[in-house]
Enzyme design. Structure first.
Site, mmCIF file in Angstrom:
data_model
loop_
_atom_site.group_PDB
_atom_site.id
_atom_site.type_symbol
_atom_site.label_atom_id
_atom_site.label_comp_id
_atom_site.label_asym_id
_atom_site.label_seq_id
_atom_site.Cartn_x
_atom_site.Cartn_y
_atom_site.Cartn_z
ATOM 1 C CG HIS A 8 -35.921 -49.616 -11.688
ATOM 2 N ND1 HIS A 8 -34.689 -50.143 -12.001
ATOM 3 C CD2 HIS A 8 -36.007 -48.440 -12.347
ATOM 4 C CE1 HIS A 8 -34.055 -49.306 -12.820
ATOM 5 N NE2 HIS A 8 -34.838 -48.264 -13.050
ATOM 6 C CB CYS A 18 -55.361 -41.370 -6.215
ATOM 7 S SG CYS A 18 -54.769 -43.005 -5.743
ATOM 8 C CE LYS A 33 -56.756 -43.279 -12.353
ATOM 9 N NZ LYS A 33 -56.819 -44.650 -11.916
ATOM 10 C CG ASP A 62 -59.526 -49.648 -6.338
ATOM 11 O OD1 ASP A 62 -59.737 -49.611 -7.564
ATOM 12 O OD2 ASP A 62 -58.396 -49.483 -5.842
ATOM 13 C CG ASP A 100 -60.269 -51.647 -10.313
ATOM 14 O OD1 ASP A 100 -60.029 -50.435 -10.259
ATOM 15 O OD2 ASP A 100 -61.404 -52.125 -10.162
HETATM 16 CO CO CO Z 1 -58.570 -49.326 -9.137
HETATM 17 CO CO CO Z 2 -54.966 -48.300 -9.871
#
Ligand code: CO
Ligand code: CO
Length: 347
Positions: A143, A21, A24, A227, A55
């Site tokens: 995919h 993450c 991101k 989260d 989210d």
């Molecule tokens: Co989230």
């Molecule tokens: Co997310």
């Protein structure tokens, strides 16, 4: 022949610059990307969309049932294909749990280098499918494209009863702030300490399913849920504070951390997303605590815990420990919500 030989002994993390993450886009950049069309009118059946963002999207399908729809993917943050697939799946399912939903079906979203050993790819896909099965759902398609950098994740669809979905909005002054997983996945992975890495990997592979079930059992006591992922604890706490127009107070000394994460922070280890996350919160965050604890709250989390603002009656009378079902869901009390203009305070 070196060119065409399959990458069988490759370390997955060598194929990317920034895994998990931490890859991101930063929060402020993301907001400007969305600004152009975010203001368009949203249809009535869209219970949760981009105004305000959350989210996952939630769409009413029929009386008593709404679809929870989300997608999450990232470059490898670990070398083992099973770990990568399992973590990607647990992380993608987490946004469904953050909305209070049940996982139903998932689709793989994948890009792999052409010469990557097919066996490695098969292991990533199998591990992800196993975690989705554990979540009560099924991987039913996907995919895959060729690309120089591996990217893997899933689009996950779940269901929730309309009106019973959790959102980031709704935290109230007086609420206790609870978190279901330790912090420091980025720091632990970057620490170079194999025990720290192993503990963080085990934590990232774990679903937030039990945490979500504990919140659902707490019913009306739950006021806001999200989260903790790429923006770090402070960044995701800010989203809760902003929507509640309240101060989210984080008690630095109560933060659960993966073994080795704080040590790494003390040694000066910082991950790629750390500076981006600090910049995102400039002007919104009052920082006490030590620099190592600050590094912990800005550390980009992959497959992090659920963060919730709950009625203080759902924690112990002193407000210092999760009680009953919340404790069983893995939650620890890490702070509270106080009245005031939107802000995050680390004390
Ligand atoms: Co989230
Ligand atoms: Co997310």
């Amino acid at each position: 022949m070196a060119d065409a030989s399959p990458l069988t002994t490759v370390r997955l993390t060598e194929l990317t610059e920034c895994g998990g993450c931490a890859a991101k886009w930063g929060g402020s950049d993301l907001r400007s990307l969305l600004a152009g069309w975010q203001a368009e009118a949203e249809p009535e059946g869209l219970l949760v969309g981009l105004r305000p963002f959350d989210d996952a999207a939630v769409v009413r399908l029929a009386d008593g049932v709404a679809l929870v729809s989300t997608v999450d993917f990232f470059p490898p943050l670990v070398d083992d294909p099973d770990d990568y697939g399992a973590i990607a799946a647990a992380n993608a399912c987490s946004d469904v749990y953050a909305m209070g939903g049940d996982v139903v079906v998932a689709l793989n979203v994948a890009a792999f280098p052409e010469h990557l050993d097919p066996d490695i790819i098969a292991r990533i896909l199998a591990a992800a499918a196993g975690v989705v099965r554990e979540a009560g759902g099924v991987v039913a398609g996907g995919h895959t494209i060729r690309a120089p950098e591996p990217i893997f994740g899933l689009a996950v669809q779940g269901i929730v009863r309309p009106g019973a979905q959790f959102t980031k909005a709704g935290a109230r002054p007086g609420d206790a702030l609870v978190l279901s997983k330790p912090l420091g996945t980025g720091l632990a992975l970057a620490s170079g300490d194999e025990h720290a890495v192993a503990a963080a990997i085990a934590g990232m592979r774990a679903l937030n399913r039990d945490a979500a079930a504990a919140l659902r059992a707490a019913g009306d006591a739950v006021h806001a849920v999200t989260d903790v992922t790429g923006f770090g604890l402070a960044g995701h706490a800010w989203e809760v504070a902003e929507q509640a127009r309240a101060i989210v107070v984080i008690d630095g000394h109560r933060l659960p951390a993966y073994p080795g994460a704080l040590d790494a922070a003390v040694r000066g280890v910082r991950t790629g997303g750390d500076a981006r996350n600090r910049a995102y919160l400039a002007g919104h965050l009052a920082e006490g605590a030590t620099e190592a604890v600050r590094a912990l709250v800005h550390d980009p989390q992959t497959s992090g815990g659920l963060l919730a603002a709950v009625d203080p009656a759902a924690v112990d009378p002193a407000g210092t420990a999760a009680a009953g079902g919340l404790a069983a869901g893995g939650f620890a009390v890490i702070g509270r919500v106080e009245p005031g203009p939107a802000a995050v305070e680390l004390r």
